[in-house]
Design an enzyme around this catalytic site. Structure first.
Site, PDB file in Angstrom:
ATOM      1  N   PHE A  82      33.457  32.336  40.661  1.00 61.81           N
ATOM      2  CA  PHE A  82      34.904  32.071  40.683  1.00 61.81           C
ATOM      3  C   PHE A  82      35.336  31.846  42.125  1.00 61.81           C
ATOM      4  O   PHE A  82      35.140  32.709  42.976  1.00 61.81           O
ATOM      5  CB  PHE A  82      35.678  33.254  40.083  1.00 61.81           C
ATOM      6  CG  PHE A  82      37.157  32.978  40.003  1.00 61.81           C
ATOM      7  CD1 PHE A  82      37.686  32.289  38.922  1.00 61.81           C
ATOM      8  CD2 PHE A  82      38.014  33.368  41.017  1.00 61.81           C
ATOM      9  CE1 PHE A  82      39.055  32.005  38.848  1.00 61.81           C
ATOM     10  CE2 PHE A  82      39.373  33.087  40.961  1.00 61.81           C
ATOM     11  CZ  PHE A  82      39.900  32.407  39.875  1.00 61.81           C
ATOM     12  N   ASP A  94      31.777  33.568  49.781  1.00 63.58           N
ATOM     13  CA  ASP A  94      33.157  33.801  49.356  1.00 63.58           C
ATOM     14  C   ASP A  94      33.334  35.315  49.265  1.00 63.58           C
ATOM     15  O   ASP A  94      32.898  35.953  48.305  1.00 63.58           O
ATOM     16  CB  ASP A  94      33.376  33.112  48.002  1.00 63.58           C
ATOM     17  CG  ASP A  94      34.766  33.386  47.423  1.00 63.58           C
ATOM     18  OD1 ASP A  94      35.425  34.341  47.876  1.00 63.58           O
ATOM     19  OD2 ASP A  94      35.172  32.647  46.501  1.00 63.58           O
ATOM     20  N   LYS A 144      42.803  38.033  49.524  1.00 66.49           N
ATOM     21  CA  LYS A 144      43.142  39.302  48.881  1.00 66.49           C
ATOM     22  C   LYS A 144      43.458  40.423  49.883  1.00 66.49           C
ATOM     23  O   LYS A 144      44.537  40.451  50.454  1.00 66.49           O
ATOM     24  CB  LYS A 144      42.032  39.712  47.918  1.00 66.49           C
ATOM     25  CG  LYS A 144      41.938  38.775  46.720  1.00 66.49           C
ATOM     26  CD  LYS A 144      41.015  39.309  45.665  1.00 66.49           C
ATOM     27  CE  LYS A 144      40.904  38.372  44.486  1.00 66.49           C
ATOM     28  NZ  LYS A 144      41.947  38.518  43.482  1.00 66.49           N
TER      29      LYS A 144
END
Ligand SMILES: Cc1ncc(COP(=O)(O)O)c(C=O)c1O
Length: 401
Positions: free
Chosen positions: A142, A227, A256
């Site tokens: 993702f 990532d 985040k």
């Protein structure tokens, strides 16, 4: 008098207001949050083990962030990305010091940082690898919701969404080095992956796989893009998850936790990869003083002596508690690292457990039907972990076998 938010929620047959209906939301409105706790419009408190999807790394409204925010907002908010500001420079320095990488481009979301990583890799390929542009990514991965990052992701449900797809991503099974080797061609420029596939259900890449992948990409002259949007900024008990495998990427993306709850992300790279020319990359809000001042406050908290060791210890404590619950309720394995953990429920009861837990004032997430994911604040206390385990134990006891 009836609470106006409650009236709004109960009087509307469909979406409650002028928002686009993009997800199913429970009929409450959150109005306040402190540390590990959220409060809704009726004054009900919820123990939050989602934390904005691993975003509020210091919990809701922590002093470190409110203080930095208040100070910065009175000084300078945004002087445009065409000019330097002081927090932007300071935060890039902090990221460089803690990651060992050299340069940062700030973005506003994880997807935007990944989009930048894809562009940087393609630019590097055009300059240094004969126009190579293909990126090997992984099944179930993702990387975000822009067109390119959706194409880079390996979510089966997205396979046929929003055609035509952005071209240039080759998918292989997660953790399978021989398939990566087989997928490499003259067009390949990079391999991109999450050290732990969070959205997929918290599946960790083996340290050996990461080390072998690093060696392979070096040998083949390819870039390794990590990532770390979900795993970075202390989430796994290290500043960055790649430290567990003692490797270093060529490009890393952060998001985040970096902003502790406000939109802030980063594309970070080794000097030799930084080949953007003026005009290739930018964005109105990128690197604004307000967001980057908050990023500095977050990084300084995470860097405090003992902070990361405490995250690792609390991660073990939570994992131990989940393992005990699993034995009692005949669930499966506990996966993950630090405070990014999942419990295999061994049955497809995730959404049911989430709904029952919500009713009891506990927020947990079910990334797949058969698993729960836990991403509490890194500042969560052992007592709060115990409270969460207690509620979850009751809920698991209620779900019919
Ligand atoms: C590993 C990973 N990459 C990228 C993203 C996208 O980040 P954002 O939602 O900030 O665009 C996410 C979000 O969940 C993520 O977990």
């Amino acid at each position: 008098m009836k609470n106006p938010i409650a009236t709004l929620l109960s009087s509307s047959p469909g979406p409650v207001d002028a928002l686009m209906d993009i997800t199913s939301r429970p009929p409450v409105v959150f109005v306040e949050g402190h540390g590990s706790w959220l409060r809704d419009q009726n004054g009900k408190d919820y123990l939050d083990f989602i934390q904005g999807w691993a975003v509020n790394c210091l919990g809701h409204c922590p002093d470190a962030i409110t203080t930095a925010m208040t100070a910065q907002v009175q000084r300078l908010i945004n002087c445009s990305p065409s000019f330097y500001n002081e927090p932007m420079i300071r935060l890039a320095g902090l990221i460089a010091r803690h990651s060992g990488l050299d340069r940062t481009f700030f973005a506003n979301s994880g997807a935007e940082a990944n989009e930048g990583a894809i562009k940087l890799a393609r630019k590097w390929g055009s300059k240094h690898r004969g126009g190579a542009y293909k990126i090997i990514t992984f099944d179930q991965g993702f990387h975000g919701r822009t067109l390119a990052t959706m194409a880079a992701s390996g979510k089966p449900q997205w396979e046929h969404l929003f055609p035509p797809k952005v071209e240039g991503f080759v998918k292989v099974p997660f953790g399978d080095l021989s398939q990566v080797e087989r997928a490499i061609s003259a067009d390949t420029v990079a391999v991109m992956l999450e050290p732990i596939q969070g959205e997929a259900g918290v599946f960790c890449a083996d340290n050996d796989f990461l080390r072998d992948l690093r060696a392979l990409t070096r040998r083949e002259g390819l870039l390794l893009i990590l990532d770390e949007i979900q795993t970075g900024i202390g989430r796994t008990g290290k500043f960055f998850a790649f430290e567990h495998a003692a490797i270093a990427p060529d490009i890393m993306t952060l998001g985040k936790g970096l902003g502790g709850g406000i939109p802030l992300a980063a594309l970070v790279a080794r000097e030799c990869v930084c080949c953007f020319e003026h005009g290739d990359q930018g964005g109105t809000f990128n690197g604004n003083a307000f967001a980057t001042a908050i990023g500095c406050a977050v990084m300084e908290e995470i860097a405090r002596p003992g902070f990361l060791a405490d995250v690792a210890q609390k991660g073990r404590y939570l994992a131990g508690g989940l393992e005990a619950l699993s034995r009692r309720h005949r669930c499966g394995a506990v996966r993950g690292k630090g405070l990014l953990l999942a419990l295999d429920l061994a049955r497809e009861i995730g959404p049911q457990v989430v709904a029952l837990a919500f009713a009891q004032g506990l927020l947990v997430n079910s990334p797949r039907q058969d698993s729960l994911r836990f991403m509490p604040a890194l500042t969560v206390t052992r007592d709060e972990v115990d409270q969460m385990l207690e509620i979850l134990g009751q809920v698991l006891g209620e779900v019919p076998r």
